[in-house]
Each structure stands twice: as C-alpha cells, then as structure tokens.
Design a protein around this motif. Structure first.
Motif, mmCIF file in Angstrom:
data_model
loop_
_atom_site.group_PDB
_atom_site.id
_atom_site.type_symbol
_atom_site.label_atom_id
_atom_site.label_comp_id
_atom_site.label_asym_id
_atom_site.label_seq_id
_atom_site.Cartn_x
_atom_site.Cartn_y
_atom_site.Cartn_z
ATOM 1 N N HIS A 187 -5.996 -15.443 -11.723
ATOM 2 C CA HIS A 187 -4.704 -16.097 -12.011
ATOM 3 C C HIS A 187 -4.514 -17.272 -11.055
ATOM 4 O O HIS A 187 -4.821 -17.177 -9.867
ATOM 5 N N PRO A 188 -3.986 -18.402 -11.541
ATOM 6 C CA PRO A 188 -3.826 -19.580 -10.673
ATOM 7 C C PRO A 188 -2.912 -19.342 -9.469
ATOM 8 O O PRO A 188 -3.082 -19.981 -8.435
ATOM 9 N N ALA A 189 -1.943 -18.434 -9.598
ATOM 10 C CA ALA A 189 -1.019 -18.168 -8.483
ATOM 11 C C ALA A 189 -1.515 -17.035 -7.582
ATOM 12 O O ALA A 189 -0.759 -16.532 -6.751
ATOM 13 N N ARG A 190 -2.768 -16.671 -7.719
ATOM 14 C CA ARG A 190 -3.313 -15.562 -6.926
ATOM 15 C C ARG A 190 -3.143 -15.755 -5.418
ATOM 16 O O ARG A 190 -2.770 -14.809 -4.723
ATOM 17 N N PRO A 191 -3.355 -16.951 -4.864
ATOM 18 C CA PRO A 191 -3.131 -17.118 -3.417
ATOM 19 C C PRO A 191 -1.689 -16.823 -3.006
ATOM 20 O O PRO A 191 -1.454 -16.231 -1.956
ATOM 21 N N LEU A 192 -0.741 -17.207 -3.834
ATOM 22 C CA LEU A 192 0.663 -16.913 -3.535
ATOM 23 C C LEU A 192 0.905 -15.407 -3.513
ATOM 24 O O LEU A 192 1.587 -14.895 -2.623
ATOM 25 N N TYR A 193 0.330 -14.694 -4.465
ATOM 26 C CA TYR A 193 0.508 -13.237 -4.511
ATOM 27 C C TYR A 193 -0.137 -12.563 -3.306
ATOM 28 O O TYR A 193 0.392 -11.595 -2.770
ATOM 29 N N ARG A 194 -1.279 -13.079 -2.877
ATOM 30 C CA ARG A 194 -1.922 -12.521 -1.688
ATOM 31 C C ARG A 194 -1.066 -12.748 -0.451
ATOM 32 O O ARG A 194 -0.947 -11.885 0.407
ATOM 33 N N VAL A 195 -0.425 -13.927 -0.360
ATOM 34 C CA VAL A 195 0.466 -14.219 0.767
ATOM 35 C C VAL A 195 1.662 -13.267 0.738
ATOM 36 O O VAL A 195 2.070 -12.731 1.772
ATOM 37 N N LEU A 196 2.252 -13.050 -0.451
ATOM 38 C CA LEU A 196 3.377 -12.112 -0.566
ATOM 39 C C LEU A 196 2.979 -10.715 -0.116
ATOM 40 O O LEU A 196 3.710 -10.060 0.640
ATOM 41 N N ALA A 197 1.837 -10.253 -0.572
ATOM 42 C CA ALA A 197 1.367 -8.920 -0.160
ATOM 43 C C ALA A 197 1.112 -8.887 1.342
ATOM 44 O O ALA A 197 1.418 -7.895 2.012
ATOM 45 N N GLY A 198 0.581 -9.967 1.888
ATOM 46 C CA GLY A 198 0.347 -10.038 3.333
ATOM 47 C C GLY A 198 1.647 -10.018 4.121
ATOM 48 O O GLY A 198 1.740 -9.377 5.173
ATOM 49 N N LEU A 199 2.676 -10.714 3.623
ATOM 50 C CA LEU A 199 3.970 -10.708 4.306
ATOM 51 C C LEU A 199 4.609 -9.321 4.281
ATOM 52 O O LEU A 199 5.200 -8.887 5.275
ATOM 53 N N VAL A 200 4.488 -8.622 3.156
ATOM 54 C CA VAL A 200 4.997 -7.249 3.082
ATOM 55 C C VAL A 200 4.237 -6.381 4.082
ATOM 56 O O VAL A 200 4.835 -5.609 4.836
ATOM 57 N N GLY A 201 2.914 -6.514 4.117
ATOM 58 C CA GLY A 201 2.110 -5.747 5.064
ATOM 59 C C GLY A 201 2.460 -6.063 6.507
ATOM 60 O O GLY A 201 2.538 -5.167 7.351
ATOM 61 N N LEU A 202 2.700 -7.340 6.805
ATOM 62 C CA LEU A 202 3.067 -7.742 8.164
ATOM 63 C C LEU A 202 4.418 -7.155 8.556
ATOM 64 O O LEU A 202 4.578 -6.649 9.668
ATOM 65 N N TYR A 203 5.404 -7.207 7.657
ATOM 66 C CA TYR A 203 6.712 -6.624 7.955
ATOM 67 C C TYR A 203 6.576 -5.120 8.216
ATOM 68 O O TYR A 203 7.151 -4.598 9.174
ATOM 69 N N ILE A 204 5.801 -4.436 7.383
ATOM 70 C CA ILE A 204 5.637 -2.991 7.548
ATOM 71 C C ILE A 204 4.945 -2.689 8.869
ATOM 72 O O ILE A 204 5.320 -1.740 9.573
ATOM 73 N N LEU A 205 3.944 -3.476 9.224
ATOM 74 C CA LEU A 205 3.257 -3.273 10.502
ATOM 75 C C LEU A 205 4.202 -3.507 11.677
ATOM 76 O O LEU A 205 4.264 -2.683 12.606
ATOM 77 N N LEU A 206 4.954 -4.604 11.650
ATOM 78 C CA LEU A 206 5.905 -4.880 12.732
ATOM 79 C C LEU A 206 6.984 -3.800 12.815
ATOM 80 O O LEU A 206 7.358 -3.365 13.903
ATOM 81 N N PHE A 207 7.482 -3.371 11.666
ATOM 82 C CA PHE A 207 8.458 -2.289 11.629
ATOM 83 C C PHE A 207 7.874 -1.032 12.267
ATOM 84 O O PHE A 207 8.526 -0.355 13.064
ATOM 85 N N GLY A 208 6.636 -0.706 11.918
ATOM 86 C CA GLY A 208 6.001 0.492 12.455
ATOM 87 C C GLY A 208 5.792 0.419 13.956
ATOM 88 O O GLY A 208 6.040 1.386 14.678
#
Length: 156
Positions: free
Chosen positions: A8-29
């Motif tokens: 999908h052409p927006a795949r990099p954007l989706y990867r960034v979104l997933a990375g931001l969710v992962g980063l928030y969860i890691l920082l929260f943890g």
C-alpha cells in the motif's frame, strides 16, 4: 477469504503510527515500572503513568509489548503486518475484558476507564495498520492496482 492490500502506498505512514503506539506503550511501561517498583505485582493502588492507572504487572507487560511493537514497526517484512493484526486484536479483547471487570476484584491490571479507552483506541490503530502494511512482490502489487482500476475485467 480476506484480502489485504499489498505494498500500500501509505505503508510507511502506518508503520510510523504503529511505532508511535509501541513507543508510547514502552514509555508508559518504563515510567509505570519506576513508579510501582517495590509494590505488589498486582497491587490496586493509585499509581498513574502518562495519564493511565497502572500496577507493576501491567507496567512490565507494557514494556515487553512496547518492545515487540517497535521491533515489528522497524521491520520491512510481513512480520509487522502479522504483529500489528495480533496486537490490535489483543488490545481490543483486553480493553473489553478489563472494562467488564473494572469495578471488581478481578481488575488485576488496575485498569481505569481511561486505560480501557486508550487500550481500545490503540487496538483500532494497530488493527488498521496491520490491515494495510502487507508486503509482497511487485507483480502482486501491480495486479492489485489493475484490479482497483478495473474491478470487473472487460467492463470498460
């Protein structure tokens, strides 16, 4: 059978979104672990990290989950696709189950309603990113693009 868009052409954007969710969860943890260190694993005290109520068990699970999501977001293979689909489902199920036991002794992860809402929101974001970040050979992507432009062959 389910159809997932390939390359999908927006795949990099989706990867960034997933990375931001992962980063928030890691920082929260990490923050939650520092906040609740020395308390009981399933303590139901009033400990908060990054706007969400937590206990040591929930914080430790969040550290592990955040690392896994960051690994999935950093890969340019279908690993992230499957990880995001799975993580999205886990977040949605966990949020729903914890909402069901919110005001009972079964709330062993010390969820609050804000934690439930964030869990459901992250579940939807991860599920959406998992739906659109599948990788495939260029010929599959070209065939899919042709199908998108002309869904019924010979109809033009």
């Amino acid at each position: 059978m389910a159809h997932f868009p390939v390359n999908h052409p927006a795949r990099p954007l989706y990867r960034v979104l997933a990375g931001l969710v992962g980063l928030y969860i890691l920082l929260f943890g990490v923050w939650g672990t520092a906040e609740t260190w020395g308390e009981g694993l399933f303590d139901r005290g009033s400990h908060w990290a990054l706007g969400l109520r937590t206990n040591l068990a929930f914080s430790l699970v969040s550290v592990a989950f955040g690392i896994v999501l960051l690994i999935g977001a950093s890969r340019r293979t279908n690993l992230g696709h499957y990880m995001n689909l799975t993580a999205g489902a886990v977040f949605l199920v966990t949020g729903t189950l914890m909402m069901a036991v919110l005001q009972t002794p079964a709330n062993f992860l010390n969820f609050s309603m804000s934690t439930v809402i964030v869990s459901l929101l992250f579940g939807l974001v991860l599920l959406a990113t998992g739906l659109y970040d599948k990788v495939g050979p260029a010929d599959h992507a070209e065939a899919e693009d042709r199908r998108r432009r002309d869904p019924v062959p010979g109809s033009r």
